[in-house]
Write an enzyme that holds these catalytic residues in place. Structure first.
Site, PDB file in Angstrom:
ATOM      1  N   LYS A 233      52.395  52.423  62.184  1.00 39.93           N
ATOM      2  CA  LYS A 233      52.277  53.112  60.890  1.00 39.93           C
ATOM      3  C   LYS A 233      53.644  53.670  60.501  1.00 39.93           C
ATOM      4  O   LYS A 233      54.284  54.348  61.301  1.00 39.93           O
ATOM      5  CB  LYS A 233      51.262  54.247  61.003  1.00 39.93           C
ATOM      6  CG  LYS A 233      49.882  53.817  61.472  1.00 39.93           C
ATOM      7  CD  LYS A 233      49.038  55.001  61.914  1.00 39.93           C
ATOM      8  CE  LYS A 233      49.547  55.585  63.228  1.00 39.93           C
ATOM      9  NZ  LYS A 233      48.719  56.706  63.717  1.00 39.93           N
ATOM     10  N   ALA A 239      52.309  49.860  56.776  1.00 37.79           N
ATOM     11  CA  ALA A 239      51.953  49.648  58.177  1.00 37.79           C
ATOM     12  C   ALA A 239      52.040  48.168  58.496  1.00 37.79           C
ATOM     13  O   ALA A 239      51.955  47.310  57.609  1.00 37.79           O
ATOM     14  CB  ALA A 239      50.533  50.174  58.442  1.00 37.79           C
ATOM     15  N   ASP A 266      45.058  59.964  61.804  1.00 41.78           N
ATOM     16  CA  ASP A 266      43.637  59.909  62.155  1.00 41.78           C
ATOM     17  C   ASP A 266      42.849  59.189  61.053  1.00 41.78           C
ATOM     18  O   ASP A 266      41.969  58.376  61.328  1.00 41.78           O
ATOM     19  CB  ASP A 266      43.078  61.314  62.347  1.00 41.78           C
ATOM     20  CG  ASP A 266      43.906  62.143  63.322  1.00 41.78           C
ATOM     21  OD1 ASP A 266      44.443  61.557  64.285  1.00 41.78           O
ATOM     22  OD2 ASP A 266      44.025  63.365  63.109  1.00 41.78           O
TER      23      ASP A 266
END
Length: 304
Positions: A233, A239, A266
């Site tokens: 990322k 990404a 997350d």
């Protein structure tokens, strides 16, 4: 860590058929946002808010928000913060398999945010007590297809054996697995790629750019010896992916401003996993991760 008697309570709260099991920390985040440098030894004006946190718990909530049937497994204190954190998970639609321990505080993290950068002070509290029995109890949930582990579990010698067991046992049972590299500083202290090479191999490895550099390279293709598929990322730059079916990349989302990067990784993991488990291409999964990551940084705190 003081001695304590476990109070296990119901094994699985809110349980139905669950597809994804997330294992790791649940904490209280004390979020502070300040402008300019800290006035060491004096006062710094800031906005302060208390919210649910913990990388694994955040990922579970984002998975639920993305439509996945998800459970969270961990350990919390038998205290008011623990009550509040579990209530938040249930309200978000997350099944929980959480052992409550009296005499040990639920974990707390103080997050200092300024100019889109974070500094964190961490007290892992009850999270350090995660044990093999907690993993076995969570893996008894019906319908599991995938296990996701936060590397914070592996960084702590008290609970690292439970984390390794989780990855080993999940693979033995035929589940796919993923590991979030979690944090560059402890990863570097433990030896980076050498440390991860001692961890059971996973189907997926998530790392941000700093973590990937600690592991040896910002190019996910160079890290394929650590996992079947690797995702790196790069924040606003997007990404990238390297796996058995080649490589892919997806650009980041344009945002007017970054409010708080807490929980962005997350959220990305949740978006990627939801798409990947649904059979989407790596490019589509990366794009789904970027979409949720952008939602995360546009607000204060690590939850939707």
């Amino acid at each position: 860590m003081p001695a304590a008697t476990d109070r296990r309570g119901p094994p699985h709260v809110g349980a139905g058929v669950v597809t994804v099991l997330v294992i790791g920390d649940v904490v209280t985040d004390i979020l502070t946002v300040h402008e300019g440098p800290l006035a060491i030894g004096s006062d710094t004006i800031a906005s302060v808010r208390i919210a649910g946190g913990g990388s694994a718990a955040n990922t579970a909530v984002w998975l639920a928000a993305a439509g996945s049937a998800v459970a969270f497994a961990g350990v919390a204190g038998e205290d008011e913060p623990g009550d509040a954190r579990l209530a938040e998970l249930h309200q978000a639609g997350v099944t929980t398999s959480v052992r409550r321990v009296p005499g040990v505080a639920t974990g707390t993290v103080v997050v200092l945010t300024s100019d889109a950068e974070r500094t964190m002070f961490t007290d892992r509290g009850a999270n350090r007590l995660l044990a093999r029995a907690d993993i076995e109890r969570a893996l008894a949930l019906p319908g599991l297809r995938h296990l996701h582990l936060s590397a914070y579990v592996l960084f702590d010698p008290d609970c690292a054996p439970a984390g390794r067991f989780a990855l080993e046992e999940a693979r033995r049972r035929g589940l796919t697995t993923s590991l979030d590299a979690a944090s560059a500083a402890p990863l570097e202290q433990l030896g980076g790629a050498k440390f991860l090479s001692s961890v059971p191999r996973t189907s997926l490895l998530f790392a941000n750019l700093d973590e990937a550099r600690v592991l040896g390279s910002p190019d996910p293709a160079d890290l394929r010896h650590l996992a079947d598929g690797v995702i790196v990322k790069s924040g606003a730059a997007g990404a990238s992916w390297a796996g058995p079916d080649g490589t892919a990349s997806a650009p980041g989302r344009r945002l007017p401003a970054i409010v708080d990067p807490t929980g962005a990784g997350d959220a990305f993991a949740a978006g990627f996993l939801t798409a990947w488990l649904a059979g989407e291409t790596p490019h589509a999964a990366l794009d789904a991760g970027n979409k949720l990551g952008a939602r995360a940084v546009a607000k204060l705190g690590g939850r939707p």
